[in-house]
Design a protein around this motif. Structure first.
Motif, PDB file in Angstrom:
ATOM      1  N   LEU A   1      31.709  20.751  51.996  1.00 49.11           N
ATOM      2  CA  LEU A   1      31.615  21.346  50.661  1.00 49.11           C
ATOM      3  C   LEU A   1      32.072  20.282  49.668  1.00 49.11           C
ATOM      4  CD1 LEU A   1      31.133  24.059  49.040  1.00 49.11           C
ATOM      5  CD2 LEU A   1      33.585  24.422  49.210  1.00 49.11           C
ATOM      6  N   SER A   2      31.297  20.062  48.615  1.00 48.44           N
ATOM      7  CA  SER A   2      31.620  18.963  47.694  1.00 48.44           C
ATOM      8  C   SER A   2      32.975  19.156  47.006  1.00 48.44           C
ATOM      9  CB  SER A   2      30.518  18.807  46.638  1.00 48.44           C
ATOM     10  OG  SER A   2      30.363  20.025  45.952  1.00 48.44           O
TER      11      SER A   2
ATOM     12  N   ASN B   1      28.880  23.306  39.821  1.00 44.93           N
ATOM     13  CA  ASN B   1      29.507  22.638  40.974  1.00 44.93           C
ATOM     14  C   ASN B   1      31.007  22.887  41.047  1.00 44.93           C
ATOM     15  OD1 ASN B   1      27.103  21.468  41.927  1.00 44.93           O
ATOM     16  ND2 ASN B   1      27.198  19.967  40.276  1.00 44.93           N
TER      17      ASN B   1
ATOM     18  N   SER C   1      25.780  25.728  55.812  1.00 47.46           N
ATOM     19  CA  SER C   1      24.445  25.376  55.313  1.00 47.46           C
ATOM     20  C   SER C   1      23.879  26.498  54.441  1.00 47.46           C
ATOM     21  CB  SER C   1      23.479  25.112  56.477  1.00 47.46           C
ATOM     22  OG  SER C   1      24.020  24.133  57.303  1.00 47.46           O
TER      23      SER C   1
ATOM     24  N   ASN D   1      25.762  26.372  51.050  1.00 40.75           N
ATOM     25  CA  ASN D   1      25.299  25.251  50.218  1.00 40.75           C
ATOM     26  C   ASN D   1      23.899  25.500  49.655  1.00 40.75           C
ATOM     27  OD1 ASN D   1      27.467  23.412  50.040  1.00 40.75           O
ATOM     28  ND2 ASN D   1      27.160  22.785  52.149  1.00 40.75           N
TER      29      ASN D   1
ATOM     30  N   LYS E   1      22.704  26.264  45.341  1.00 39.22           N
ATOM     31  CA  LYS E   1      21.730  25.432  44.615  1.00 39.22           C
ATOM     32  C   LYS E   1      20.811  26.283  43.743  1.00 39.22           C
ATOM     33  CE  LYS E   1      21.378  21.384  47.599  1.00 39.22           C
ATOM     34  NZ  LYS E   1      21.829  21.720  48.953  1.00 39.22           N
TER      35      LYS E   1
END
Ligand code: SF4
Ligand code: SF4
Length: 291
Positions: free
Chosen positions: A39-40, A206, A252, A255, A259
């Motif tokens: 995870l960013s 984000n 996945s 994420n 988006k």
């Protein structure tokens, strides 16, 4: 092959991969052949209130009651997150003003243990730095915690603090340099914004946010309760506007969801971004809602 053609080919391959390979299998593959699920960034409130109360605060903090979040609850949330995400790029400890929490240091050890390689950053307005005891700075050093300061037009010697922290061996930097102006939220009370347009323009998509066992794509959704309560409004959050970490276990999948626009984006500004001169909040609706 030209670089642009190569990039296009890679992107198409990625799209096909994401479409045909089930999310759970993507997680297994990235764990077996990649560097683990990722995870960013994520942030969380350690307190809801603030000692500065800026107009347009995008956490709606001037409207929040005094609340010190329970350290054990935050740790439980991060344990749930760890089952899904092996690595997180950046973890932001925010509020409100994090330095208001009397047990702030207690979160550092469990966080560092769960995520040894993450960049962990406390975001502060700097007002309480003068009041910190030696143990505060020792803990930042011990657990490799960075301090990030937003440069507000107030009487805090930000330059001096960055220099001092640097000399102590603590990573310190500006989170935002220009706080002489604040971005207006301009929320749309009717919920009639174009979700795709709002999401595309969004600066916060984000800024993933963790609270009460749920992971949100952005900051405004979990904190809209403060605005709703203060002005008796009804900005609605749907179940599809967040990830319930007790139910969803695929990195996945999360994420992929992050988006795309969510239902709540219909309340966000899909027009030109407007700014206002920095000022202290008068707790007026127009600081957050387009009226
Ligand atoms: S210092 Fe930060 S958290 Fe506090 S009111 Fe201002 S913008 Fe919000
Ligand atoms: S709801 Fe959508 S547009 Fe609004 S802040 Fe979150 S991601 Fe951005």
């Amino acid at each position: 092959m030209k670089l642009t053609t190569l990039i296009k080919t890679i992107n198409t391959a990625k799209k096909i991969y994401n479409k045909i390979v089930p999310y759970f299998l993507q997680d297994i593959l990235v764990r077996k052949f990649g560097q683990g699920t990722y995870l960013s960034q994520v942030e969380f409130h350690i307190v809801d209130h603030c000692n500065l109360n800026c107009a347009h605060c995008n956490h709606f903090t001037p409207l929040a009651s005094e609340n010190y979040c329970k350290i054990d609850d935050i740790v439980d949330d991060f344990k749930k997150l760890k089952i899904i995400f092996d690595n997180i790029g950046k973890i932001f400890i925010v509020g409100g003003e994090p330095l208001l929490h009397p047990e702030l240091l207690k979160i550092l050890d469990p966080l560092r243990n769960l995520y040894p390689n993450s960049e962990i950053i406390i975001i502060t307005n700097g007002i309480l730095l003068d009041k910190q005891k030696e143990e505060f700075f020792d803990a930042l050093k011990k657990y490799h915690i960075a301090l990030s300061m937003t440069h507000y037009p107030i009487k805090v010697d930000y330059e001096g603090w960055i220099k001092k922290l640097d000399e102590m061996g603590i990573k310190a930097y500006y989170f935002s340099l220009d706080r002489n102006k604040m971005r207006k939220q301009n929320l749309n009370l009717e919920g009639s914004s174009n979700k795709e347009k709002a999401f595309l323009k969004c600066h916060e998509k984000n800024c993933h946010f963790l609270r009460d066992g749920k992971l949100y794509v952005c900051t405004p959704v979990p904190n809209i309760c403060f605005l709703n309560k203060y002005f008796n409004l009804d900005f609605k959050i749907k179940k599809t506007d967040y990830i319930d970490l007790n139910k969803v276990k695929s990195a996945s999948y999360i994420n992929a969801i992050f988006k795309r626009p969510i239902n709540f984006c219909r309340y966000c500004n899909d027009k030109e971004i407007e700014f206002d001169k920095y000022k202290i909040s008068k707790k007026e609706l127009s600081e957050w809602v387009k009226i």
